[in-house]
Design a protein around this motif. Structure first.
Motif, PDB file in Angstrom:
ATOM      1  N   PRO A   1       0.829  -1.197   0.000  1.00  0.00           N
ATOM      2  CA  PRO A   1       0.000   0.000   0.000  1.00  0.00           C
ATOM      3  C   PRO A   1       0.873   1.260   0.000  1.00  0.00           C
ATOM      4  CG  PRO A   1       0.156  -0.851   2.207  1.00  0.00           C
ATOM      5  CD  PRO A   1       0.959  -1.771   1.335  1.00  0.00           C
ATOM      6  N   VAL A   2       0.229   2.412  -0.020  1.00  0.00           N
ATOM      7  CA  VAL A   2       0.956   3.677  -0.110  1.00  0.00           C
ATOM      8  C   VAL A   2       1.865   3.875   1.119  1.00  0.00           C
ATOM      9  CG1 VAL A   2      -0.869   5.052   0.964  1.00  0.00           C
ATOM     10  CG2 VAL A   2       0.703   6.122  -0.648  1.00  0.00           C
TER      11      VAL A   2
ATOM     12  N   GLU B   1       5.740   3.512   0.940  1.00  0.00           N
ATOM     13  CA  GLU B   1       6.612   4.374   0.136  1.00  0.00           C
ATOM     14  C   GLU B   1       7.823   4.941   0.876  1.00  0.00           C
ATOM     15  OE1 GLU B   1       4.643   7.084  -2.444  1.00  0.00           O
ATOM     16  OE2 GLU B   1       3.656   5.451  -3.537  1.00  0.00           O
TER      17      GLU B   1
ATOM     18  N   ARG C   1       5.787   0.442  -7.411  1.00  0.00           N
ATOM     19  CA  ARG C   1       4.928  -0.145  -6.374  1.00  0.00           C
ATOM     20  C   ARG C   1       3.636  -0.619  -7.015  1.00  0.00           C
ATOM     21  NH1 ARG C   1       0.773   1.677  -3.158  1.00  0.00           N
ATOM     22  NH2 ARG C   1       0.962   3.827  -3.864  1.00  0.00           N
TER      23      ARG C   1
ATOM     24  N   ASP D   1       0.138  -1.298  -6.417  1.00  0.00           N
ATOM     25  CA  ASP D   1      -0.730  -0.824  -5.345  1.00  0.00           C
ATOM     26  C   ASP D   1      -1.717  -1.912  -4.939  1.00  0.00           C
ATOM     27  OD1 ASP D   1      -1.764   0.969  -3.546  1.00  0.00           O
ATOM     28  OD2 ASP D   1      -3.337   1.593  -4.936  1.00  0.00           O
ATOM     29  N   THR D   2      -1.630  -2.301  -3.679  1.00  0.00           N
ATOM     30  CA  THR D   2      -2.570  -3.312  -3.190  1.00  0.00           C
ATOM     31  C   THR D   2      -3.646  -2.649  -2.337  1.00  0.00           C
ATOM     32  OG1 THR D   2      -1.103  -3.687  -1.333  1.00  0.00           O
ATOM     33  CG2 THR D   2      -0.903  -5.171  -3.194  1.00  0.00           C
TER      34      THR D   2
ATOM     35  N   VAL E   1       3.737   3.986  -9.520  1.00  0.00           N
ATOM     36  CA  VAL E   1       2.649   3.162  -8.985  1.00  0.00           C
ATOM     37  C   VAL E   1       1.899   2.499 -10.120  1.00  0.00           C
ATOM     38  CG1 VAL E   1       0.586   3.131  -7.548  1.00  0.00           C
ATOM     39  CG2 VAL E   1       2.422   4.750  -7.054  1.00  0.00           C
TER      40      VAL E   1
ATOM     41  N   PRO F   1      -1.576   0.134 -10.738  1.00  0.00           N
ATOM     42  CA  PRO F   1      -2.738  -0.356  -9.987  1.00  0.00           C
ATOM     43  C   PRO F   1      -2.688  -1.869  -9.856  1.00  0.00           C
ATOM     44  CG  PRO F   1      -3.350   0.296 -12.208  1.00  0.00           C
ATOM     45  CD  PRO F   1      -1.915   0.702 -12.040  1.00  0.00           C
TER      46      PRO F   1
END
Lengths: 283, 100, 432
Positions: free
Chosen positions: A65-66, A69, A85, A87-88, A205, A207
């Motif tokens: 997740p964010v 970072e 990343r 994004d989960t 990022v 998705p």
């Protein structure tokens, strides 16, 4: 050549139920105790070392997740060129995240020639993601490594842990997926200036796919099918026991021979021929 | 202890409840145990909450740095100047509390 | 030209408050933390009193990671088999603006440091400040353990905790005497939330905080027990010199307290989730260092701003108060372009006029009183003995008068009236 490391955002100290073995994390992702495991950090270091020897750029791909970072920026400060990343969302990385990781690493996007992963994630992971990635990327796999030495020309010499304290030395060449234990290397510390500057650096990022729930197939230990054995005939119990044990049936007693290996092999082949397991020409 | 209560946990289990990110390269505690041989109090042995200091048969002190709470008790109670050298471990290493 | 206006070393409550104030004043500030996240090295044995946050983070109670709001405060005096408890509860502490809260420090400290980074401070974790950079006598920065780790600034605020190697290196501590310190040990014990509610007689997010005297055997000190949402925190605070002089080991003393008939029913059946330990600057005002020198301020535990005065056990509020004052004083000094010791003198005067130094000066004698043999051993025996005699029915004997009970119990516990009177006078001067 492109080198990549694959890391997962996990609870580093999850609660494991002592009776049922279920894993529960304390606080959500982004909680204070979350991070990337020792093995994943070692994977990043190995990737940096490979990148340095082969003069190749190094990327890190992370499912998380964010909240992950700040830690990923630390990797940028340590010398990683690019961080992606997957994004989960607010959820813990799921099985679907592994599919997305493979997509990011594949030729269409990052085009990673070498992927280095940690061997297990800290949240009781099964360690199957590296093999999964190797399958999807059509790459060679060398998993559970305890030592990795880069050789010129996109080859590595590695040492793998086997059962019973044994080690296997193997060589692999690109394209390949390596998974390493946490003890392989310690992630270098980022210089202070790079750490301070990393706050403004970008983490790309992608998705993540919506996690769809898949019930994994149930696996059970193999059990041979039952074979029906006819009951022994006979009026007296003693007869039936004798029949069952085969005590009075004539048989060839086992033979022990001591021979040199070549002679022993010949002897074994001869014997197999007399029993009819082999043709006369040894086929 | 009355029936129906949980037994007290062992010291190992107690320390096992704590996360330590161990620095393999550098010990942040060092003990100059030539100075401990003529120390009569040896306060570190009873005072260290992590029980990291153990007397040896030949009068020295055996120490461990790995499960250190980084509290500073040992060097504060040490009455032999310079017997215990104590610094913070390298950034990012050492004890990590979660529920205190 | 220095790298940055200010460096704050340590992202605990003091450091976070200092960085928050500096960032709000428009100053560039680096907040260094040696742990992997703020709060990862921190533990305490009590309650966060948030009144000081009212001005710093308005509406803090809606967002701070609180476990339970303390609506019941109890002081327990115990001997081996007796316990006398003064138990107070008020529902008004269970609604805004609240009074005190229990919290996990890794959560709380990370939240407060988050406020500082939101305001513009730059948090650098996993970075230990290993020493000071100096120009003559003036502090001009810190050396960290990262590669190329020197960092310069106009002002350094040392919030590096009770061991403060930076304050010692700057020569602000004349000497360190182990008698000024105690060590706290604590178990966090998991129990289902409903069980905690039932055992402690609270509901919802309300909780309890016990301070305990007479539970530490041969080592002077005290105990505490408080409720989190689904855990209890149980621990002891122990005098360092007595421990070092061959006293019983901390975990054994803790085991004994947990077996006391007054405590055992509260904690039994729970699983230890975490054990922790930390040193406390016990002596308060009398052990405080110089609070500033050229280019540097000291705040929080690093400046011994921790109040351990018997019924008052406070630290986080003093850390936030002193940190915020340091941040404001540093911002003012930066604005005037004078961060010498004189330029930073506003820090001390701010503290003098606030609770931080006022409380410490007023209660400077309290730690000695609390750690005295009289308070540790004789008074608990006396109080419990008197209570037992008062409530015991000795029929057919007639009830004894209080005076007779007192006389007998004083004698039985070896308490001299002279000592009680002199201690009471000191206590009156201190607490009065």
């Amino acid at each position: 050549m492109q080198v990549a490391a694959c890391v997962k955002w996990v609870d580093l100290r999850p609660e494991v139920d002592r009776v049922h073995g279920t894993v529960r994390s304390v606080g959500g992702p982004g909680g204070a105790g979350w991070g990337i495991s020792e093995a994943d950090r070692a994977a990043v270091e190995v990737a940096l070392q490979l990148g340095a020897v082969w003069s190749a750029p190094v990327a890190v791909v992370c499912a998380g997740p964010v909240g992950a970072e700040p830690v990923l920026r630390e990797l940028l400060a340590a010398g990683v060129d690019r961080v992606v990343r997957v994004d989960t969302g607010a959820d813990q990385p799921s099985h679907a995240a592994a599919v997305e990781l493979a997509a990011v690493l594949s030729a269409g996007q990052l085009g990673a020639d070498v992927v280095v992963c940690g061997d297990h994630s800290a949240d009781r992971g099964s360690g199957t993601v590296p093999a999964f990635l190797a399958h999807h990327l059509g790459a060679a796999q060398a998993l559970g490594l305890v030592r990795v030495e880069p050789v010129a020309g996109g080859r590595v010499r590695a040492v793998r842990r086997l059962d019973g304290g044994r080690r296997e030395v193997l060589e692999a060449a690109v394209p390949m997926v390596l998974s390493v234990e946490g003890s392989v290397a310690e992630l270098r510390r980022a210089p202070l200036a790079a750490t301070l500057a990393s706050g403004g650096r970008e983490v790309e990022v992608r998705p993540g796919r919506p996690a769809h729930h898949v019930e994994p197939p149930r696996t059970r230990p193999w059990r041979p099918p039952p074979r029906v054995v006819p009951a022994p005939a006979g009026d007296h119990a003693l007869d039936r026991v004798v029949q069952l044990t085969g005590a009075l049936v004539e048989r060839n007693p086992p033979r022990t021979v001591e021979l040199a290996p070549a002679a022993a092999a010949r002897e074994i082949l001869d014997q197999l021929r007399t029993w009819g397991y082999l043709g006369a020409d040894g086929e | 202890m009355s029936a129906g209560t949980y037994p007290e946990i062992s010291f190992e289990a107690r320390m096992g409840s704590v996360e330590f990110r161990i620095d393999e390269d550098r010990a942040h505690i060092t003990v100059d145990d030539t100075k401990c041989r003529d120390c009569s109090t040896r306060g570190c042995i009873t005072a260290c909450p992590a029980n990291l200091f153990v007397p040896t048969a030949d009068g020295g002190i055996l120490f461990n740095y790995e499960q250190c709470f980084e509290c500073g008790t040992c060097y504060l109670v040490c009455n032999r100047e310079g017997a215990i050298t104590w610094t913070y471990p390298e950034g990012g290493h050492g004890v990590v509390f979660h529920r205190t | 030209m220095p790298d940055v206006d200010a460096i704050v070393v340590g992202a605990g409550p003091a450091g976070a408050a200092a960085a928050l104030e500096l960032a709000r004043a428009g100053r560039s500030v680096y907040l260094l933390e040696r742990g992997p996240f703020p709060g990862s090295k921190n533990m305490y044995g009590g309650v966060v009193y948030g009144r000081i946050l009212d001005t710093l983070v308005p509406g803090w109670w809606d967002e701070a990671p609180v476990q339970r709001w303390v609506t019941r405060r109890a002081t327990m005096i115990m001997t081996g088999h007796q316990a006398l408890t003064v138990d107070f509860r008020t529902e008004s502490w269970g609604r805004p603006p609240y009074n005190g809260a229990t919290a996990y420090r890794p959560d709380f400290d990370a939240w407060l440091a988050g406020k500082a980074t939101d305001a513009g401070a730059v948090l650098v974790t996993s970075t230990t400040a290993t020493g000071l950079l100096r120009d003559g006598d003036r502090v001009v920065g810190v050396r960290t353990d990262r590669p190329d780790g020197d960092l310069t600034a106009d002002v350094v605020i040392a919030c590096d905790g009770v061991n403060s190697f930076l304050a010692k290196e700057a020569g602000l501590y004349p000497h360190t005497d182990p008698a000024n310190f105690t060590v706290g040990v604590k178990e966090t014990i998991a129990l289902p939330r409903e069980v905690i509610d039932e055992r402690f007689g609270v509901r919802g997010d309300h909780g309890v905080d016990y301070e305990i005297v007479g539970c530490t055997g041969d080592v002077p000190g005290g105990g505490f027990l408080y409720t989190n949402t689904d855990t209890l925190s149980v621990g002891l605070v122990l005098s360092l010199p007595a421990l070092a002089a061959g006293g019983t080991r901390p975990e054994e003393l803790l085991r004994r307290m947990k077996e006391h008939p007054a405590i055992a029913p509260l904690v039994e059946g729970g699983e230890v989730k975490e054990y922790s330990a930390h040193v406390i600057p016990e002596a308060g005002y009398d052990m405080m260092p110089e609070l500033s020198c050229d280019g540097m301020l000291v705040a929080g535990d690093a400046a011994a701003m921790c109040l351990a005065a018997g019924i008052w056990l406070e630290g986080v509020n003093f850390a936030i108060g002193s940190g915020a004052a340091a941040g404001r004083a540093a911002a003012r000094a930066l604005q005037r372009g004078d961060t010498s010791n004189e330029g930073l003198a506003g820090y001390r005067s701010r503290l003098e006029s606030s609770f931080v130094l006022a409380d410490h000066r007023k209660l400077r004698d309290a730690p000695h009183l609390v750690m005295s043999d009289l308070a540790q051993r004789q008074l608990p025996g006396l109080a419990c003995g008197v209570a037992e005699r008062m409530f015991r029915v000795d029929n057919p004997e007639p009830k004894p008068g209080l005076r007779r009970i007192l006389r007998q119990e004083l004698k039985r516990n070896g308490v001299k009236v002279r000592d009680v009177v002199s201690h009471s006078l000191r206590a009156l001067r201190t607490f009065g």
